[in-house]
Design a protein around this motif. Structure first.
Motif, PDB file in Angstrom:
ATOM      1  N   TRP A  76       0.798  -1.220   0.000  1.00  0.00           N
ATOM      2  CA  TRP A  76       0.000   0.000   0.000  1.00  0.00           C
ATOM      3  C   TRP A  76       0.838   1.281   0.000  1.00  0.00           C
ATOM      4  N   PRO A  77       1.931   1.365   0.771  1.00  0.00           N
ATOM      5  CA  PRO A  77       2.762   2.580   0.671  1.00  0.00           C
ATOM      6  C   PRO A  77       3.311   2.825  -0.733  1.00  0.00           C
ATOM      7  N   ILE A  78       3.736   1.758  -1.419  1.00  0.00           N
ATOM      8  CA  ILE A  78       4.281   1.916  -2.771  1.00  0.00           C
ATOM      9  C   ILE A  78       3.193   2.333  -3.749  1.00  0.00           C
ATOM     10  N   ILE A  79       2.025   1.693  -3.659  1.00  0.00           N
ATOM     11  CA  ILE A  79       0.907   2.056  -4.535  1.00  0.00           C
ATOM     12  C   ILE A  79       0.481   3.501  -4.284  1.00  0.00           C
ATOM     13  N   LYS A  80       0.407   3.875  -3.002  1.00  0.00           N
ATOM     14  CA  LYS A  80       0.015   5.239  -2.648  1.00  0.00           C
ATOM     15  C   LYS A  80       1.026   6.256  -3.186  1.00  0.00           C
ATOM     16  N   ASN A  81       2.321   6.000  -2.986  1.00  0.00           N
ATOM     17  CA  ASN A  81       3.341   6.921  -3.485  1.00  0.00           C
ATOM     18  C   ASN A  81       3.281   7.056  -5.000  1.00  0.00           C
ATOM     19  N   THR A  82       3.107   5.939  -5.692  1.00  0.00           N
ATOM     20  CA  THR A  82       3.069   5.958  -7.153  1.00  0.00           C
ATOM     21  C   THR A  82       1.862   6.725  -7.664  1.00  0.00           C
ATOM     22  N   LEU A  83       0.693   6.444  -7.091  1.00  0.00           N
ATOM     23  CA  LEU A  83      -0.537   7.088  -7.555  1.00  0.00           C
ATOM     24  C   LEU A  83      -0.554   8.582  -7.241  1.00  0.00           C
ATOM     25  N   THR A  84      -0.175   8.944  -6.016  1.00  0.00           N
ATOM     26  CA  THR A  84      -0.202  10.365  -5.654  1.00  0.00           C
ATOM     27  C   THR A  84       0.775  11.173  -6.492  1.00  0.00           C
ATOM     28  N   LEU A  85       1.955  10.627  -6.728  1.00  0.00           N
ATOM     29  CA  LEU A  85       2.937  11.332  -7.545  1.00  0.00           C
ATOM     30  C   LEU A  85       2.463  11.442  -8.997  1.00  0.00           C
ATOM     31  N   ALA A  91      -2.148  16.344 -12.931  1.00  0.00           N
ATOM     32  CA  ALA A  91      -3.005  17.491 -12.627  1.00  0.00           C
ATOM     33  C   ALA A  91      -2.297  18.823 -12.864  1.00  0.00           C
ATOM     34  N   VAL A  92      -1.011  18.881 -12.567  1.00  0.00           N
ATOM     35  CA  VAL A  92      -0.256  20.127 -12.723  1.00  0.00           C
ATOM     36  C   VAL A  92       0.382  20.218 -14.105  1.00  0.00           C
ATOM     37  N   GLY A  93       0.958  19.110 -14.564  1.00  0.00           N
ATOM     38  CA  GLY A  93       1.726  19.143 -15.800  1.00  0.00           C
ATOM     39  C   GLY A  93       0.914  19.101 -17.070  1.00  0.00           C
ATOM     40  N   PHE A  94      -0.304  18.558 -17.027  1.00  0.00           N
ATOM     41  CA  PHE A  94      -1.089  18.444 -18.259  1.00  0.00           C
ATOM     42  C   PHE A  94      -1.664  19.779 -18.742  1.00  0.00           C
ATOM     43  N   PRO A  95      -2.297  20.591 -17.898  1.00  0.00           N
ATOM     44  CA  PRO A  95      -2.901  21.834 -18.409  1.00  0.00           C
ATOM     45  C   PRO A  95      -1.912  22.947 -18.741  1.00  0.00           C
ATOM     46  N   ILE A  96      -0.741  22.957 -18.125  1.00  0.00           N
ATOM     47  CA  ILE A  96       0.189  24.073 -18.324  1.00  0.00           C
ATOM     48  C   ILE A  96       0.644  24.203 -19.780  1.00  0.00           C
ATOM     49  N   PRO A  97       1.025  23.122 -20.493  1.00  0.00           N
ATOM     50  CA  PRO A  97       1.368  23.279 -21.920  1.00  0.00           C
ATOM     51  C   PRO A  97       0.209  23.807 -22.762  1.00  0.00           C
ATOM     52  N   ILE A  98      -1.021  23.457 -22.406  1.00  0.00           N
ATOM     53  CA  ILE A  98      -2.195  23.961 -23.130  1.00  0.00           C
ATOM     54  C   ILE A  98      -2.320  25.465 -22.932  1.00  0.00           C
ATOM     55  N   LYS A 168       7.464  15.479  -3.690  1.00  0.00           N
ATOM     56  CA  LYS A 168       6.526  15.439  -4.813  1.00  0.00           C
ATOM     57  C   LYS A 168       6.438  16.778  -5.528  1.00  0.00           C
ATOM     58  N   THR A 169       6.408  17.858  -4.763  1.00  0.00           N
ATOM     59  CA  THR A 169       6.325  19.190  -5.377  1.00  0.00           C
ATOM     60  C   THR A 169       7.577  19.508  -6.182  1.00  0.00           C
ATOM     61  N   ILE A 170       8.742  19.182  -5.629  1.00  0.00           N
ATOM     62  CA  ILE A 170       9.994  19.415  -6.353  1.00  0.00           C
ATOM     63  C   ILE A 170      10.033  18.584  -7.623  1.00  0.00           C
ATOM     64  N   TYR A 171       9.624  17.328  -7.533  1.00  0.00           N
ATOM     65  CA  TYR A 171       9.610  16.436  -8.698  1.00  0.00           C
ATOM     66  C   TYR A 171       8.699  16.986  -9.794  1.00  0.00           C
ATOM     67  N   VAL A 172       7.492  17.358  -9.419  1.00  0.00           N
ATOM     68  CA  VAL A 172       6.494  17.802 -10.402  1.00  0.00           C
ATOM     69  C   VAL A 172       6.884  19.145 -11.026  1.00  0.00           C
ATOM     70  N   LEU A 173       7.246  20.118 -10.202  1.00  0.00           N
ATOM     71  CA  LEU A 173       7.558  21.448 -10.724  1.00  0.00           C
ATOM     72  C   LEU A 173       8.808  21.446 -11.604  1.00  0.00           C
ATOM     73  N   SER A 174       9.810  20.664 -11.231  1.00  0.00           N
ATOM     74  CA  SER A 174      10.996  20.571 -12.094  1.00  0.00           C
ATOM     75  C   SER A 174      10.644  19.899 -13.419  1.00  0.00           C
ATOM     76  N   GLY A 175       9.721  18.932 -13.390  1.00  0.00           N
ATOM     77  CA  GLY A 175       9.272  18.292 -14.620  1.00  0.00           C
ATOM     78  C   GLY A 175       8.476  19.233 -15.497  1.00  0.00           C
ATOM     79  N   VAL A 176       7.645  20.059 -14.887  1.00  0.00           N
ATOM     80  CA  VAL A 176       6.872  21.051 -15.640  1.00  0.00           C
ATOM     81  C   VAL A 176       7.806  22.041 -16.314  1.00  0.00           C
ATOM     82  N   TRP A 177       8.792  22.522 -15.576  1.00  0.00           N
ATOM     83  CA  TRP A 177       9.762  23.465 -16.151  1.00  0.00           C
ATOM     84  C   TRP A 177      10.501  22.851 -17.331  1.00  0.00           C
TER      85      TRP A 177
END
Length: 307
Positions: A76-85, A91-98, A168-177
């Motif tokens: 469950w911790p691994i599934i939770k980490n994977t899904l939340t990330l 949610a953050v990375g998909f709309p920004i390029p649009i 998670k925030t660092i991972y996502v925002l660096s990916g968006v950039w």
């Protein structure tokens, strides 16, 4: 007779266009060698693999490895980490390029537009290793730019890479950039196909820039956005292994564990090939189910789908 004629017709087309088939051979060989033949290895998920006996000679254990994973305290911790990330990234990375594509489409200053495009496209060509190195440098508690800014405003320096809450925030925002500019290219191509007469008619009717975006740009790219959303949801469990693995630190590795990094450690470090294959197969099945489900929903709601 019809069957013979059809076969002759197919052979005639092959001989007539043989140059095209020759050009396609490398791609076909690549798919066969690296995508289809390795499927044979999935059998390890149902066997107690022994390298001496080989896949066929190894003992058959059916679903034992799947049961072991489901009963594991790490499931469950691994599934939770994977899904939340993954969901956070989507949610953050998909709309920004649009949004970026629609803003650039409304920009009339060509020089400014080209500068913005160049600046936003460039990070895509930075390797993951270099990107993670930049993240560690910028967020360093002693010499990092971010902590210098925090200290300048009277705040306390922080060990960002040592706090699980920031991962998670660092991972996502660096990916968006890194990817927002490159991902916006396909939307810009879709917007370029819109007839200029539609904008002229909207201006005559008194529509401002915001109304043009809502009434013309957004509906025009919705089919493209829907297809890309389906593809991304189909990969929602495949969070990038390399970046997560490189960003893990001894202080936060346990809280940052996802399926891909867990499979790597179990399979290659601990040499438990059958167990890691079973986990990866389970992950792939979840992705296929999500892909089919989202595709069906999209087809019923918007008549846009992959098949």
């Amino acid at each position: 007779m019809e069957t013979v004629k059809e076969r002759r017709g197919v052979l005639t087309k092959v001989f007539r266009d043989y140059q095209l088939y020759v050009l396609a051979l490398p791609a076909i060989a690549y798919l066969l060698i690296f995508h289809y033949i390795p499927i044979y290895g999935v059998l390890m998920a149902f066997k107690k693999f022994n390298a001496v006996l080989g896949i066929w000679g190894s003992e058959w254990v059916a679903f034992e490895h799947f049961q072991r994973f489901f009963k594991s305290y790490q499931f469950w911790p691994i599934i939770k980490n994977t899904l939340t990330l993954s969901v956070y990234q989507l949610a953050v990375g998909f709309p920004i390029p649009i949004i970026l594509a629609m803003l650039l489409n409304q920009t009339r200053n060509k020089r400014f537009k080209s500068i913005v495009q160049t600046v936003t496209y460039a990070p895509h060509f930075i390797s993951i290793v270099v990107l993670v190195g930049m993240v560690f440098i910028f967020l360093s508690p002693g010499s990092g730019l971010v902590n210098h800014v925090i200290a300048a405003f009277g705040g306390e320096r922080m060990l960002f890479m040592g706090e699980p809450a920031y991962f998670k925030t660092i991972y996502v925002l660096s990916g968006v950039w890194q990817n927002m500019g490159w991902s916006s290219i396909i939307y810009l191509a879709a917007l370029a196909s819109i007839s200029p007469e539609m904008y002229e008619a909207a201006k005559v009717d008194g529509a401002n820039k915001w109304q043009q975006i809502l009434k013309i740009d957004l509906p025009s790219i919705m089919p493209t956005a829907t297809i890309l959303l389906i593809l991304q949801v189909g990969q929602i469990m495949n969070v990038g292994f390399q970046k997560v693995f490189l960003m893990q630190t001894p202080l936060t590795a346990a809280s940052q564990e996802i399926i891909s990094t867990y499979v790597y450690k179990i399979g290659l470090i601990h040499s438990d090939f059958s167990y890691s294959t079973a986990i990866n197969l389970f992950n792939s099945i979840i992705n296929v189910v999500l892909l089919i489900t989202v595709n069906q929903i999209a087809r019923r709601s918007s008549n846009t789908s992959l098949w």
